[in-house]
Design an enzyme around this catalytic site. Structure first.
Site, mmCIF file in Angstrom:
data_model
loop_
_atom_site.group_PDB
_atom_site.id
_atom_site.type_symbol
_atom_site.label_atom_id
_atom_site.label_comp_id
_atom_site.label_asym_id
_atom_site.label_seq_id
_atom_site.Cartn_x
_atom_site.Cartn_y
_atom_site.Cartn_z
ATOM 1 N N SER A 1 0.566 -1.733 -0.351
ATOM 2 C CA SER A 1 0.026 -0.287 0.200
ATOM 3 C C SER A 1 1.282 1.362 0.118
ATOM 4 O O SER A 1 0.739 2.131 -0.861
ATOM 5 C CB SER A 1 -0.838 -0.096 1.245
ATOM 6 O OG SER A 1 -1.942 -0.868 1.016
ATOM 7 N N ARG B 1 0.541 9.207 4.919
ATOM 8 C CA ARG B 1 -0.243 8.381 6.025
ATOM 9 C C ARG B 1 -1.666 8.871 5.794
ATOM 10 O O ARG B 1 -3.083 7.802 5.280
ATOM 11 C CB ARG B 1 0.232 8.668 7.352
ATOM 12 C CG ARG B 1 0.953 7.532 7.501
ATOM 13 C CD ARG B 1 1.548 7.232 9.260
ATOM 14 N NE ARG B 1 2.398 6.707 9.570
ATOM 15 C CZ ARG B 1 2.282 5.294 9.563
ATOM 16 N NH1 ARG B 1 1.107 4.942 10.023
ATOM 17 N NH2 ARG B 1 3.690 4.662 9.950
ATOM 18 N N HIS C 1 -3.195 7.426 2.588
ATOM 19 C CA HIS C 1 -3.267 5.586 2.279
ATOM 20 C C HIS C 1 -5.053 5.990 3.664
ATOM 21 O O HIS C 1 -6.062 4.831 3.622
ATOM 22 C CB HIS C 1 -2.580 5.823 3.359
ATOM 23 C CG HIS C 1 -2.745 3.854 3.797
ATOM 24 N ND1 HIS C 1 -3.046 3.277 5.513
ATOM 25 C CD2 HIS C 1 -2.403 2.711 3.290
ATOM 26 C CE1 HIS C 1 -3.234 2.046 5.385
ATOM 27 N NE2 HIS C 1 -3.165 1.727 4.299
#
Length: 209
Positions: free
Chosen positions: A16, A39, A42
């Site tokens: 990912s 992040r 994500h």
């Protein structure tokens, strides 16, 4: 079993973040900012989010230093406070959400404002040096900015200003970015939300020592 899929959690995690780094345009970020931006992407599942992410020059350092010093994290919504990974916090930092505290509903009525905004009045004893995380309510961010207009109001160390929505979200984040009363980060426009805000907190905590 008719479906084949990746079952190794560590491999999913690694792939990912490799995908994000290969597809997102991260060149303008400093190393600490890049970790946070990755992040956030994500959490949103959205390469391209980085175009809307803005960090004031000293945000990452200020937020990390606050956590290392034991500062509390003040959250506008339970969706934010419940998402914080306590094990990552460097100093067993308190995570505080006052939205459902006793008296908030009556206070909101007396203020003629939302409960999200009124709940911030209960932050005052904890606000000095805190990390503020607003991921849901534009009214909370607007009220915080109004509070900080008062020179006697305690100052947080840093503000994560990522409320989401169609009414007030754009304007509240623009107001924060324009005023920058303390180091801050925002996601411009209507984008934002609790997941992105939590990802920002957890990324900062992961970089703290």
């Amino acid at each position: 079993m008719p479906y084949e899929y990746q079952t190794d959690g560590a491999a999913i995690y690694k792939q990912s973040f490799a995908t994000i780094r290969s597809e997102a345009d991260l060149a303008r970020f400093e190393p600490d900012e890049e970790q946070i931006a990755v992040r956030m992407i994500h959490a949103a599942g959205m390469v391209g989010l980085e175009e809307f992410v803005r960090f004031s020059p000293d945000f990452a350092d200020a937020a990390r230093s606050a956590l290392e010093a034991g500062a509390p994290i003040l959250c506008d919504a339970r969706m934010v406070s419940e998402g914080v990974t306590r094990a990552r916090l460097p100093a067993e930092n308190a995570v505080i959400c006052t939205l459902h505290d006793e008296g908030v509903r009556d206070l909101a009525a007396s203020m003629k404002n939302t409960r999200s905004a009124a709940a911030l009045e209960l932050w005052r004893p904890h606000l000095k040096g805190a990390l503020v995380a607003i991921g849901n309510a534009p009214t909370a961010l607007f009220h915080l900015l109004n509070m900080l207009e008062d020179p006697d109001c305690p100052r947080p160390a840093a503000i994560i200003g990522c409320p989401v929505g169609f009414v007030g979200a754009v304007e509240s984040k623009d107001a924060l970015w324009g005023a920058q009363p303390v180091p801050c980060c925002i996601v411009e426009g209507r984008l934002g939300g609790s997941a992105i805000t939590v990802a920002t907190i957890n990324a900062i905590a992961s970089r703290a020592e």
